[in-house]
Design a protein around this motif. Structure first.
Motif, short mmCIF file in Angstrom:
data_model
loop_
_atom_site.label_atom_id
_atom_site.label_comp_id
_atom_site.label_asym_id
_atom_site.label_seq_id
_atom_site.Cartn_x
_atom_site.Cartn_y
_atom_site.Cartn_z
N ASN A 192 0.83 -1.22 0.00
CA ASN A 192 0.00 0.00 0.00
C ASN A 192 0.86 1.26 0.00
N GLY A 193 1.96 1.20 -0.77
CA GLY A 193 2.82 2.36 -0.94
C GLY A 193 3.87 2.57 0.14
N GLN A 194 3.90 1.71 1.16
CA GLN A 194 4.83 1.89 2.27
C GLN A 194 5.75 0.67 2.40
N PRO A 195 7.06 0.90 2.62
CA PRO A 195 7.96 -0.22 2.87
C PRO A 195 7.62 -0.89 4.21
N VAL A 196 7.91 -2.18 4.31
CA VAL A 196 7.64 -2.91 5.55
C VAL A 196 8.96 -3.39 6.14
N ALA A 197 8.95 -3.64 7.43
CA ALA A 197 10.20 -3.96 8.13
C ALA A 197 10.56 -5.44 8.09
N LYS A 198 9.55 -6.31 7.99
CA LYS A 198 9.81 -7.74 8.15
C LYS A 198 9.23 -8.56 7.00
N SER A 199 9.93 -9.66 6.68
CA SER A 199 9.45 -10.58 5.65
C SER A 199 8.15 -11.25 6.07
N GLY A 200 7.96 -11.40 7.39
CA GLY A 200 6.75 -12.05 7.90
C GLY A 200 5.57 -11.11 8.06
N PHE A 201 5.65 -9.91 7.50
CA PHE A 201 4.53 -8.96 7.57
C PHE A 201 3.24 -9.64 7.13
N LYS A 202 2.17 -9.46 7.92
CA LYS A 202 0.91 -10.12 7.64
C LYS A 202 0.04 -9.27 6.70
N LEU A 203 -0.30 -9.87 5.57
CA LEU A 203 -1.15 -9.21 4.59
C LEU A 203 -2.62 -9.44 4.91
N THR A 204 -3.43 -8.46 4.54
CA THR A 204 -4.87 -8.60 4.68
C THR A 204 -5.53 -8.38 3.32
N ASN A 205 -6.76 -8.82 3.22
CA ASN A 205 -7.48 -8.76 1.95
C ASN A 205 -7.49 -7.34 1.37
N GLY A 206 -7.10 -7.23 0.09
CA GLY A 206 -7.09 -5.94 -0.59
C GLY A 206 -5.77 -5.22 -0.58
N ASP A 207 -4.79 -5.71 0.18
CA ASP A 207 -3.47 -5.07 0.20
C ASP A 207 -2.84 -5.09 -1.19
N LYS A 208 -2.25 -3.97 -1.56
CA LYS A 208 -1.58 -3.85 -2.87
C LYS A 208 -0.07 -3.86 -2.65
N ILE A 209 0.59 -4.79 -3.35
CA ILE A 209 2.02 -5.01 -3.17
C ILE A 209 2.75 -4.63 -4.45
N LEU A 210 3.79 -3.81 -4.32
CA LEU A 210 4.66 -3.47 -5.44
C LEU A 210 6.02 -4.11 -5.20
N VAL A 211 6.43 -4.96 -6.14
CA VAL A 211 7.72 -5.64 -6.05
C VAL A 211 8.64 -5.06 -7.10
N ASN A 212 9.64 -4.32 -6.67
CA ASN A 212 10.66 -3.78 -7.58
C ASN A 212 11.87 -4.70 -7.54
N VAL A 213 12.27 -5.19 -8.70
CA VAL A 213 13.43 -6.07 -8.79
C VAL A 213 14.63 -5.25 -9.26
N PRO A 214 15.65 -5.11 -8.42
CA PRO A 214 16.82 -4.30 -8.81
C PRO A 214 17.66 -5.00 -9.86
#
Length: 304
Positions: free
Chosen positions: A49-71
């Motif tokens: 949802n436009g914000q970086p997260v701190a942990k790989s185990g971050f819990k997603l909820t229905n409707g969350d939008k994820i952007l994956v940028n591959v360097p």
């Protein structure tokens, strides 16, 4: 300075239950490994949802939008390094070396240096256009020891690769495996491909690449056996996967074996014998080297 982005993926989480961020991305984007995803999260290349997260185990909820940028990956270059190598044979065309356990064959992501290729480039000149794998015609795993043939020029490379393709060369291994056998010899003919449940692993899969391994029982001990294994094909992790498939995983194998196993420096698997036709003289050449000390010491303990 942040790396250049090579590609991006837009994902949306549509599950009623909460789920781990890294696991969800791993399921959705097959070309990325779990470790890559976790590193991208740590380096803030992935947002929810436009914000970086701190942990790989971050819990997603229905409707969350994820952007994956591959360097964009940093270029890998094989450079000469003064690393001792065990040269078994050498002339102007070919080099035969005894690779120790723990050494990667060529540079790759996660192993940019201190590889066998780095050592070979310091030892001698290799005339090959491949800048990452110069002279390499076949490989053995990092924690598998034993013989490798290296091509020092294009003539040798084409000849050795042709022999591998035509299965006219000789590659024999010895391994300590779990369990005992009723039969003295056997043939494992089972196609291999990437595991559908773990991308780091290979597995016996329908419509996989043809893979054939022959085995001979040399000795049997309590709960373990010593085998000679002959490769007819040379697929990734072939012996390790085939032995697991028939219920006799290689002892010490951290990827395909049980946790309760022999203690060593990885799998007890050694490329003992190598034979090929010399690319210039057309004479048959055959070499054999004993397994490393930890392998021989473990055999002695099993015998007693």
């Amino acid at each position: 300075m942040r790396k250049i982005i090579s590609k991006s993926f837009n994902l949306e989480y549509n599950e009623t239950k909460k789920g781990r961020l890294d696991a969800f991305i791993n399921d959705e984007i097959s070309e990325l490994t779990r470790s890559q995803i976790q590193k991208f999260i740590k380096d803030q290349y992935i947002t929810v949802n436009g914000q970086p997260v701190a942990k790989s185990g971050f819990k997603l909820t229905n409707g969350d939008k994820i952007l994956v940028n591959v360097p964009e990956e940093e270029p890998i270059e094989a450079i000469p390094e003064n690393i001792p190598i065990d040269v078994v044979y050498e002339d102007d065309d070919v080099l035969v070396v005894n690779k120790p356990q723990g050494m990667v064959v060529h540079p790759a992501a996660g192993h940019p240096d201190k590889t066998l290729v780095n050592a070979i480039l310091y030892h001698c000149q290799i005339n090959d256009d491949d800048m990452i794998r110069p002279g390499i015609v076949h490989r053995i795993d990092k924690d598998t020891s034993g013989l490798l043939m290296i091509a020092k020029n294009n003539l040798a490379k084409q000849s050795l690769m042709k022999q591998l393709k035509e299965k006219s060369n000789l590659r024999e291994y010895v391994a300590i495996v779990h369990g005992n056998f009723k039969e003295k010899t056997g043939k494992i003919n089972a196609p291999l491909g990437r595991s559908k449940t773990d991308r780091k692993k290979q597995a016996v899969v329908e419509n996989g690449r043809n893979a054939v391994t022959h085995f001979t029982v040399l000795e049997q001990f309590e709960n373990y056996s010593l085998l000679k294994l002959k490769l007819e094909t040379g697929r990734t992790h072939q012996i390790r996967v085939h032995m697991q498939y028939i219920g006799h995983p290689v002892a010490g194998d951290p990827l395909y074996g049980p946790k309760n196993t022999l203690k060593g420096n990885g799998q007890f698997l050694h490329a003992k014998t190598l034979g090929f036709v010399h690319p210039r003289t057309n004479k048959w050449m055959e070499f054999s080297v004993e397994p490393p000390k930890i392998f021989l010491d473990t055999l002695m303990q099993l015998r007693h």
